[in-house]
Design an enzyme around this catalytic site. Structure first.
Site, PDB file in Angstrom:
ATOM      1  CE1 TYR A 183       4.844  34.092 -15.816  1.00 34.19           C
ATOM      2  CE2 TYR A 183       5.669  36.204 -16.736  1.00 34.19           C
ATOM      3  CZ  TYR A 183       4.631  35.235 -16.565  1.00 34.19           C
ATOM      4  OH  TYR A 183       3.482  35.645 -17.040  1.00 34.19           O
ATOM      5  CB  CYS A 184       9.241  29.293 -16.857  1.00 28.31           C
ATOM      6  SG  CYS A 184      10.605  28.896 -16.211  1.00 28.31           S
ATOM      7  CB  THR A 185       6.288  26.233 -13.560  1.00 30.38           C
ATOM      8  OG1 THR A 185       5.250  26.338 -14.769  1.00 30.38           O
ATOM      9  CG2 THR A 185       5.846  25.645 -12.395  1.00 30.38           C
ATOM     10  CB  ILE A 212       5.288  30.886 -11.142  1.00 27.94           C
ATOM     11  CG1 ILE A 212       5.306  31.757 -12.573  1.00 27.94           C
ATOM     12  CG2 ILE A 212       3.864  31.313 -10.382  1.00 27.94           C
ATOM     13  CD1 ILE A 212       4.601  30.783 -13.639  1.00 27.94           C
TER      14      ILE A 212
END
Length: 309
Positions: A183-185, A212
């Site tokens: 996952y990332c922003t 996120i």
């Protein structure tokens, strides 16, 4: 997004990216820049052969006009975006930049248009990362993970996304479980990160669709496996559940997010230093930062915004 947040926060923020082949991407720069300026929209948009990436903010009508223009282009007809609100304009100016890549990992021949991991919706994310057969990896940088992350996630502690491939190659233990969840922003780094993982021989590779931000928007806080705040690359600095603006500030010397408590440290001086960077900067650096901070203060007195603030 709550109605109260909408009513008290006049600026609409749109985070977007789309991987697609755009042979004539440079032709979009000038009309896109003009359209944004005419509609009071600020932020940064990156254009490249491989697509578009960026975050913009402005009045609702202005953001909708820009999104409509983009989706009118055949390449971007399927463009998705994520919305949040800001109580003040989170960007100083509008920049439409031409780039070699819309997100840089530094590995040749990684093309998310050809191979990518399996998307997992926010509502299904908890089940995946709670599976004991899953390794969870945060693909963001250390200053981002410092203020928030998913429980049990591995933190590569990278300074930049370019360091991520080497971290993977130096950690053969990542192959010990059959599933990898990343996952990332907002999702864009995971497009390339999962494509890279597939190229490195990982079979079951998953990533959080919408990142996120989508998770914080859709998953109720009482069901959440997220701890802390999510760093964002604008003047809000961080957002929390429901995409409410967080309470972090930015140290303008090192660009690290800091808490209100950290501003009480004797090492903190607004615009000059904080506990993260005091011992890595020279006195000459701090003198230069103080001069800049003085100019910012003067600009505020005149009712202007200093370009370096």
């Amino acid at each position: 997004m709550t109605d109260s947040l909408t009513h008290t926060s006049p600026f609409l923020v749109a985070a977007l990216y789309h991987f697609v082949s755009v042979p004539r991407f440079a032709d979009l720069q000038a009309p896109l820049q003009t359209l944004c300026e005419e509609n009071g929209v600020k932020g940064t948009l990156l254009l490249a052969h491989e697509g578009i990436n960026g975050t913009i903010a402005g009045p609702d009508a202005g953001i909708h006009a820009v999104l409509a223009f983009l989706r009118a282009q055949p390449e971007f007809s399927g463009l998705e975006h994520k919305e949040s609100r800001a109580s003040k304009m989170p960007f100083l100016r509008m920049k439409v930049k031409l780039k070699k890549e819309i997100v840089t990992m530094g590995v040749e021949d990684i093309d998310p248009n050809k191979v990518v991991g399996t998307y997992v919706a926010a509502k299904d994310w908890n089940t995946l990362i709670s599976d004991p057969d899953t390794i969870v990896i945060d693909t963001r940088n250390d200053y981002e993970t410092a203020i928030g992350t998913f429980r049990g996630a591995l933190d590569p502690k990278t300074k930049s996304f370019r360091e991520f491939p080497e971290w993977v190659r130096q950690n053969p233990g990542l192959h010990n479980k059959p599933k990898v969840a990343m996952y990332c922003t907002g999702g864009i780094r995971c497009e390339k990160a999962t494509a890279f993982m597939k190229a490195e021989g990982f079979d079951e590779v998953y990533h959080l669709k919408g990142g996120i931000l989508k998770y914080l928007e859709e998953v109720p806080q009482e069901e959440s496996l997220w701890d802390g705040a999510c760093f964002v690359f604008d003047e809000r600095v961080s957002v929390e559940h429901g995409l409410k603006e967080g309470e972090h500030r930015l140290c303008h010397a090192c660009r690290n997010p800091i808490t209100a408590e950290e501003t009480t440290s004797p090492l903190y001086e607004e615009g000059v230093s904080c506990s993260h960077c005091y011992h890595t900067r020279t006195e000459e650096d701090r003198l230069r930062y103080r001069q800049r901070q003085h100019q910012i203060a003067l600009a505020k007195k005149r009712g202007q915004r200093h370009i370096g603030s």
